[in-house]
Design a protein around this motif. Sequence first.
Motif, PDB file in Angstrom:
ATOM      1  N   ALA A 149       0.895  -1.418   0.054  1.00  0.00           N
ATOM      2  CA  ALA A 149       0.008  -0.353   0.043  1.00  0.00           C
ATOM      3  C   ALA A 149       0.753   0.966   0.038  1.00  0.00           C
ATOM      4  CB  ALA A 149      -0.760  -0.013   1.345  1.00  0.00           C
ATOM      5  N   GLN A 150       1.995   0.922   0.942  1.00  0.00           N
ATOM      6  CA  GLN A 150       3.065   2.348   0.500  1.00  0.00           C
ATOM      7  C   GLN A 150       3.605   2.922  -0.735  1.00  0.00           C
ATOM      8  OE1 GLN A 150       6.748   1.765   2.268  1.00  0.00           O
ATOM      9  NE2 GLN A 150       6.700   3.704   2.719  1.00  0.00           N
ATOM     10  N   ALA A 151       3.371   2.024  -1.752  1.00  0.00           N
ATOM     11  CA  ALA A 151       3.591   2.339  -3.692  1.00  0.00           C
ATOM     12  C   ALA A 151       2.525   3.330  -3.885  1.00  0.00           C
ATOM     13  CB  ALA A 151       3.953   0.651  -3.808  1.00  0.00           C
ATOM     14  N   PHE A 152       1.358   2.652  -3.470  1.00  0.00           N
ATOM     15  CA  PHE A 152       0.367   3.184  -3.868  1.00  0.00           C
ATOM     16  C   PHE A 152       0.260   4.529  -3.102  1.00  0.00           C
ATOM     17  CE2 PHE A 152      -1.401  -0.861  -5.124  1.00  0.00           C
ATOM     18  CZ  PHE A 152      -1.831  -0.514  -6.302  1.00  0.00           C
ATOM     19  N   THR A 153       0.344   4.753  -1.848  1.00  0.00           N
ATOM     20  CA  THR A 153       0.768   6.170  -0.426  1.00  0.00           C
ATOM     21  C   THR A 153       1.753   7.305  -2.105  1.00  0.00           C
ATOM     22  OG1 THR A 153       0.063   4.767   0.723  1.00  0.00           O
ATOM     23  CG2 THR A 153       1.181   7.465   0.750  1.00  0.00           C
ATOM     24  N   ILE A 154       3.021   6.541  -2.782  1.00  0.00           N
ATOM     25  CA  ILE A 154       3.420   7.424  -2.664  1.00  0.00           C
ATOM     26  C   ILE A 154       3.198   7.518  -4.900  1.00  0.00           C
ATOM     27  CG2 ILE A 154       5.567   7.353  -3.748  1.00  0.00           C
ATOM     28  CD1 ILE A 154       6.639   5.593  -1.407  1.00  0.00           C
ATOM     29  N   LYS A 183      -2.953   6.670   3.627  1.00  0.00           N
ATOM     30  CA  LYS A 183      -1.929   5.977   5.236  1.00  0.00           C
ATOM     31  C   LYS A 183      -2.214   4.968   6.540  1.00  0.00           C
ATOM     32  CE  LYS A 183       2.442   7.546   5.370  1.00  0.00           C
ATOM     33  NZ  LYS A 183       3.883   7.376   5.222  1.00  0.00           N
ATOM     34  N   ARG A 184      -3.943   5.473   6.430  1.00  0.00           N
ATOM     35  CA  ARG A 184      -5.354   4.461   6.672  1.00  0.00           C
ATOM     36  C   ARG A 184      -5.140   2.678   6.368  1.00  0.00           C
ATOM     37  NH1 ARG A 184     -10.608   7.948   7.350  1.00  0.00           N
ATOM     38  NH2 ARG A 184      -9.274   9.171   8.026  1.00  0.00           N
ATOM     39  N   TYR A 185      -4.920   2.196   4.724  1.00  0.00           N
ATOM     40  CA  TYR A 185      -4.446   1.566   4.419  1.00  0.00           C
ATOM     41  C   TYR A 185      -3.329   0.875   4.077  1.00  0.00           C
ATOM     42  CZ  TYR A 185      -8.838   2.316   2.309  1.00  0.00           C
ATOM     43  OH  TYR A 185     -10.495   3.283   2.198  1.00  0.00           O
ATOM     44  N   GLU A 186      -2.423   0.801   4.697  1.00  0.00           N
ATOM     45  CA  GLU A 186      -1.093   0.973   4.970  1.00  0.00           C
ATOM     46  C   GLU A 186      -0.584  -0.306   6.424  1.00  0.00           C
ATOM     47  OE1 GLU A 186       2.463   3.695   5.205  1.00  0.00           O
ATOM     48  OE2 GLU A 186       1.828   4.276   3.114  1.00  0.00           O
ATOM     49  N   LEU A 206      -2.555  16.231   1.354  1.00  0.00           N
ATOM     50  CA  LEU A 206      -2.786  16.274   2.957  1.00  0.00           C
ATOM     51  C   LEU A 206      -4.073  15.448   2.714  1.00  0.00           C
ATOM     52  CD1 LEU A 206      -1.148  16.900   5.956  1.00  0.00           C
ATOM     53  CD2 LEU A 206      -3.312  18.479   5.972  1.00  0.00           C
ATOM     54  N   PHE A 207      -4.132  15.455   2.486  1.00  0.00           N
ATOM     55  CA  PHE A 207      -5.801  14.157   2.277  1.00  0.00           C
ATOM     56  C   PHE A 207      -5.931  13.037   1.927  1.00  0.00           C
ATOM     57  CE2 PHE A 207     -10.142  13.734   0.397  1.00  0.00           C
ATOM     58  CZ  PHE A 207     -11.022  13.151   1.073  1.00  0.00           C
ATOM     59  N   GLN A 208      -4.943  13.258   0.919  1.00  0.00           N
ATOM     60  CA  GLN A 208      -4.520  11.643   0.278  1.00  0.00           C
ATOM     61  C   GLN A 208      -3.981  11.030   1.115  1.00  0.00           C
ATOM     62  OE1 GLN A 208      -1.555  11.870  -2.327  1.00  0.00           O
ATOM     63  NE2 GLN A 208      -1.869   9.964  -2.176  1.00  0.00           N
ATOM     64  N   VAL A 209      -2.637  11.975   1.713  1.00  0.00           N
ATOM     65  CA  VAL A 209      -1.147  10.934   2.186  1.00  0.00           C
ATOM     66  C   VAL A 209      -2.422  10.740   3.402  1.00  0.00           C
ATOM     67  CG1 VAL A 209       0.297  11.129   3.706  1.00  0.00           C
ATOM     68  CG2 VAL A 209       0.237  12.131   1.314  1.00  0.00           C
TER      69      VAL A 209
END
Lengths: 274, 289
Positions: free
Chosen positions: B207-212, B283-286, B276-279
């Motif tokens: 999921a972190q890759a998606f965040t980035i 992050k919640r899904y990580e 900010l909103f997106q991150v």
Amino acid sequence: MSSRAHLGKRITFFVGVILAFAYVFPFFLVFVNSLKLKYDILKNPLSIPTTITWDNFQQALEKMNFYRSLTNSIIITVLSVSLLIFFSSMLAYYLARTKKKHTKYIFLILVTSMIVPFQALMIPFMARFAPFVSWNNRGALIFFYIGFGTALSTFLYHGFISNIPTEIDEAASIDGASDLVAFWKIIFPMMRPITATVAIINALWIWNDFLLPRLVLTDESQTLPLSTYLFYGQYSIEYGQAMAGLVLAVIPIVIFYLVLQKQFISGISQGAVK
Amino acid sequence: MMSKRTAKKFLQFSFLPLAIFTIVLIVPFVNGVYYTFTDWDGFEATKLVGFDNYVKSFQDPTFWATLRFTGLFVVVSMVAVNAVAFGLALIVTSKLRSRNILRTFFFVPNLIGGVVLGVIWQFIFNSALVSIANKYDWELFKESWLNDTNKAFWALIIVTVWQSSGYMMIVYITGLISIEQDVLEASQIDGASPVRTLLTIKIPLMAQAFTIALFLTLRGGFMAYDVNLALTGGGPFRETELISMHIFQDAFANGNFGTGQSKAVVMFIVVALAALFQVTISKRYEVQR
């Protein structure tokens, strides 16, 4: 391997090849048409050239001042990237090794600044720096790149330095090395992998940057993206020449990539994930 | 003694880079925000005018049109780039023997600046496709896509996907290969299908890759300028102007430095809030490992 898995692999391969074809086809189209006469391009842009002409390239080389803009691009990119490495590695070392309140705040400001889009700065930027720019526009541009690149480069170095044990610094210090000597002789050589990452990420950005050079540079100091854009705008009616100009603009960076492919991929994956 | 040494170290190691950073980034930023509250005309500011520049900016109907167009562009390009990039990453991390050469091909557009990519596609949409469509009587491309606002929007999306998916692919590859092999083997032994493994194991673990990648495409979408300029030039009728180009035009072409800079500050606030909103959401899904 089961036959179902085998089929899956074949479909993946098939889709992959079609996509790869779609990704390179635009370049292929440009290249093929750069070798054709204007009349042939208009008749059918997909056809293979009946008579190959290199005239387009000769014209494009001359009219877009290819060698001059290539030289400008190389000078600006190499100097900016070297200075960025020089400054941000030192800054990162200082911030990572000095555990004080002020270093924490400085680091936080650097990281936060990465969200500021250039567009939010460019107007006061151009008003404020006009005298500097007209005094030496290439120098000014390099100076600006150092400013804009510091945050990300420092951030990347910072992450790497945090993993180097402080015992190494202490050993050097006991041996009587000054901070600068210890850094350049011992720490910096250990950071080669992250230096490669910093170099590639910044080089790609600076080499291809358009908006900032467009605001700062003059005709004589144009970089490759600028001269390509202006050339295309002026000669887009001369399809063949315009295509040749695009091929010339693409070639240097593609060669660079093919030579350093491994470093590119690992550099980008490290730079992005950090 | 100690403090003298730390002071020396500060000067040697960080003074110059911090000075340059401050001059290039902090000063124009603070200046720029201050100017929006004055009657600044690009040369001097004589008096404070409160929120006049912001009021004027939001009274400009073309600014609203640009904001809508940019918002749509950001959302659609985020979805499209990431969907394609993730697909590419799955292809090049499969067991294909040709995966490395495929990866090379997918990455190439990313090496080249948006301006050059934009004019390449301008040629394709304006000339190549039109001439082919006329020859084979292919209705869809007979009229250049760039002459029609809706189709020009999709042209922008296509070029953006082509340009950025290679980069995001690398981000996803890094995520995919960071998943421990024994987790995957365990799921295989348990008889999970490849699709199931992908959805319930691979994606949550990376999921972190998606965040980035989502963050990078969000930021890239808001800041897009080069492709916009070279492909559509904002046309037809300034209807495909993204916010960067709108600000550039307002300030440098029309000389409206006050409103131009206010719009730039608005852009900064929008980007910061959206990121900010997106991150926060991502992050919640990580999964914590």
